[in-house]
Design a protein around this motif. Structure first.
Motif, PDB file in Angstrom:
ATOM      1  N   SER A   1      14.515  34.046  15.863  1.00 52.82           N
ATOM      2  CA  SER A   1      12.960  33.546  14.283  1.00 52.82           C
ATOM      3  C   SER A   1      14.717  33.088  13.300  1.00 52.82           C
ATOM      4  CB  SER A   1      13.063  34.554  13.518  1.00 52.82           C
ATOM      5  OG  SER A   1      13.230  35.694  13.445  1.00 52.82           O
ATOM      6  N   ARG A   2      14.230  32.331  12.249  1.00 51.76           N
ATOM      7  CA  ARG A   2      15.507  31.771  11.746  1.00 51.76           C
ATOM      8  C   ARG A   2      15.084  32.707   9.994  1.00 51.76           C
ATOM      9  NH1 ARG A   2      17.106  26.661  10.660  1.00 51.76           N
ATOM     10  NH2 ARG A   2      15.923  25.831  12.248  1.00 51.76           N
ATOM     11  N   VAL A   3      15.929  33.303   9.953  1.00 51.98           N
ATOM     12  CA  VAL A   3      16.333  34.487   9.007  1.00 51.98           C
ATOM     13  C   VAL A   3      16.228  33.816   7.595  1.00 51.98           C
ATOM     14  CG1 VAL A   3      16.211  36.789   8.503  1.00 51.98           C
ATOM     15  CG2 VAL A   3      16.295  36.105  10.320  1.00 51.98           C
ATOM     16  N   GLN A   4      18.148  33.670   7.438  1.00 45.79           N
ATOM     17  CA  GLN A   4      18.873  33.671   6.655  1.00 45.79           C
ATOM     18  C   GLN A   4      19.992  32.485   6.655  1.00 45.79           C
ATOM     19  OE1 GLN A   4      20.636  36.883   3.959  1.00 45.79           O
ATOM     20  NE2 GLN A   4      18.772  37.990   3.610  1.00 45.79           N
TER      21      GLN A   4
ATOM     22  N   ALA B   1      23.254  41.573  10.755  1.00 46.20           N
ATOM     23  CA  ALA B   1      22.586  42.757  10.600  1.00 46.20           C
ATOM     24  C   ALA B   1      21.767  43.394  10.781  1.00 46.20           C
ATOM     25  CB  ALA B   1      21.710  42.340   8.784  1.00 46.20           C
ATOM     26  N   ALA B   2      21.799  42.460  12.173  1.00 43.96           N
ATOM     27  CA  ALA B   2      20.317  43.457  13.184  1.00 43.96           C
ATOM     28  C   ALA B   2      21.136  44.702  14.076  1.00 43.96           C
ATOM     29  CB  ALA B   2      20.446  41.718  13.690  1.00 43.96           C
ATOM     30  N   GLY B   3      22.810  44.608  14.191  1.00 43.90           N
ATOM     31  CA  GLY B   3      23.673  44.943  14.805  1.00 43.90           C
ATOM     32  C   GLY B   3      23.539  44.975  16.659  1.00 43.90           C
ATOM     33  N   GLY B   4      23.420  46.454  17.343  1.00 44.14           N
ATOM     34  CA  GLY B   4      23.437  46.253  18.729  1.00 44.14           C
ATOM     35  C   GLY B   4      23.207  44.844  19.152  1.00 44.14           C
ATOM     36  N   PRO B   5      21.895  44.450  19.472  1.00 43.80           N
ATOM     37  CA  PRO B   5      21.194  43.176  20.387  1.00 43.80           C
ATOM     38  C   PRO B   5      21.964  42.427  20.471  1.00 43.80           C
ATOM     39  CG  PRO B   5      19.592  44.630  19.733  1.00 43.80           C
ATOM     40  CD  PRO B   5      20.547  44.953  18.621  1.00 43.80           C
ATOM     41  N   GLN B   6      21.787  41.652  18.771  1.00 42.92           N
ATOM     42  CA  GLN B   6      21.994  40.192  18.771  1.00 42.92           C
ATOM     43  C   GLN B   6      23.749  40.341  19.037  1.00 42.92           C
ATOM     44  OE1 GLN B   6      24.811  38.688  16.769  1.00 42.92           O
ATOM     45  NE2 GLN B   6      24.973  40.714  15.460  1.00 42.92           N
ATOM     46  N   ALA B   7      24.503  41.160  19.298  1.00 38.48           N
ATOM     47  CA  ALA B   7      25.389  41.269  19.657  1.00 38.48           C
ATOM     48  C   ALA B   7      25.761  40.987  20.977  1.00 38.48           C
ATOM     49  CB  ALA B   7      27.061  42.468  19.218  1.00 38.48           C
ATOM     50  N   VAL B   8      24.982  41.931  21.988  1.00 34.49           N
ATOM     51  CA  VAL B   8      25.261  42.260  23.693  1.00 34.49           C
ATOM     52  C   VAL B   8      24.430  40.708  23.752  1.00 34.49           C
ATOM     53  CG1 VAL B   8      23.387  42.996  25.322  1.00 34.49           C
ATOM     54  CG2 VAL B   8      24.218  44.432  23.035  1.00 34.49           C
TER      55      VAL B   8
ATOM     56  N   HIS C   1      16.997  33.240  26.516  1.00 35.80           N
ATOM     57  CA  HIS C   1      16.689  34.909  25.967  1.00 35.80           C
ATOM     58  C   HIS C   1      16.294  34.955  24.614  1.00 35.80           C
ATOM     59  CE1 HIS C   1      19.914  37.096  28.251  1.00 35.80           C
ATOM     60  NE2 HIS C   1      20.937  35.795  28.037  1.00 35.80           N
ATOM     61  N   VAL C   2      14.961  35.455  24.735  1.00 33.93           N
ATOM     62  CA  VAL C   2      14.235  35.178  23.141  1.00 33.93           C
ATOM     63  C   VAL C   2      14.865  36.988  22.556  1.00 33.93           C
ATOM     64  CG1 VAL C   2      11.769  35.347  22.948  1.00 33.93           C
ATOM     65  CG2 VAL C   2      12.589  34.073  24.647  1.00 33.93           C
ATOM     66  N   ILE C   3      14.913  36.598  21.083  1.00 31.04           N
ATOM     67  CA  ILE C   3      14.967  37.342  20.546  1.00 31.04           C
ATOM     68  C   ILE C   3      14.373  37.534  19.241  1.00 31.04           C
ATOM     69  CG2 ILE C   3      17.590  36.811  19.911  1.00 31.04           C
ATOM     70  CD1 ILE C   3      19.070  39.478  19.982  1.00 31.04           C
ATOM     71  N   SER C   4      13.660  38.746  18.365  1.00 28.19           N
ATOM     72  CA  SER C   4      13.375  38.527  16.834  1.00 28.19           C
ATOM     73  C   SER C   4      14.345  38.511  15.751  1.00 28.19           C
ATOM     74  CB  SER C   4      12.706  40.020  16.633  1.00 28.19           C
ATOM     75  OG  SER C   4      13.995  40.765  15.763  1.00 28.19           O
TER      76      SER C   4
ATOM     77  N   VAL D   1      21.545  27.294  21.137  1.00 31.21           N
ATOM     78  CA  VAL D   1      20.555  28.369  20.001  1.00 31.21           C
ATOM     79  C   VAL D   1      19.305  27.299  19.217  1.00 31.21           C
ATOM     80  CG1 VAL D   1      21.036  29.039  17.967  1.00 31.21           C
ATOM     81  CG2 VAL D   1      22.860  29.390  19.079  1.00 31.21           C
ATOM     82  N   GLU D   2      18.656  28.023  19.160  1.00 37.07           N
ATOM     83  CA  GLU D   2      17.472  27.441  18.591  1.00 37.07           C
ATOM     84  C   GLU D   2      16.314  28.602  18.416  1.00 37.07           C
ATOM     85  OE1 GLU D   2      15.555  24.646  20.126  1.00 37.07           O
ATOM     86  OE2 GLU D   2      17.206  23.764  21.313  1.00 37.07           O
ATOM     87  N   LEU D   3      16.373  27.505  17.360  1.00 28.86           N
ATOM     88  CA  LEU D   3      15.489  28.950  15.988  1.00 28.86           C
ATOM     89  C   LEU D   3      14.074  28.126  15.527  1.00 28.86           C
ATOM     90  CD1 LEU D   3      18.532  29.269  13.535  1.00 28.86           C
ATOM     91  CD2 LEU D   3      18.104  30.774  15.867  1.00 28.86           C
ATOM     92  N   VAL D   4      13.388  29.297  15.215  1.00 25.76           N
ATOM     93  CA  VAL D   4      11.776  28.598  15.168  1.00 25.76           C
ATOM     94  C   VAL D   4      11.648  29.308  13.476  1.00 25.76           C
ATOM     95  CG1 VAL D   4      10.456  28.489  17.221  1.00 25.76           C
ATOM     96  CG2 VAL D   4      10.657  31.005  15.703  1.00 25.76           C
TER      97      VAL D   4
END
Length: 90
Positions: free
Chosen positions: A40-43, A13-20, A5-8, A64-67
């Motif tokens: 992506s690694r945000v905070q 705080a991103a809400g729905g897509p992250q939870a799904v 799965h690839v997600i931004s 989980v892999e973060l860029v």
């Protein structure tokens, strides 16, 4: 079966897509799939997202892999994300 799965962002705080995506990945892992989420690694560090997944049945089996965060060049070229995808995809 391998699932990627690839997600931004996985930030809450991103809400729905992250939870799904976390719950979908956990359910797929329970069904016997090898699941990886690339974001992506945000905070937060990757351990933060593993803690979130630990609260979901099957979540401990999700990788989980973060860029690094997207800067202007990355948004145009996706060089780091593309390189990480090459590592993850056979």
């Amino acid at each position: 079966m391998n699932v990627l799965h690839v997600i931004s962002s996985l930030e809450q705080a991103a809400g729905g897509p992250q939870a799904v995506i976390t719950r979908l990945g956990a359910a797929q892992a329970l069904a016997g799939c090898h699941v990886t989420i690339l974001s992506s690694r945000v905070q937060n560090p990757v351990e933060h997202f593993r803690e979130i997944l630990a609260g979901v049945p099957g979540g401990n089996s999700v990788q989980v892999e973060l860029v690094e965060p997207f800067d202007r060049a990355e948004r145009l070229t996706a060089a780091r994300a593309r390189a990480r995808l090459r590592e993850l995809l056979p």
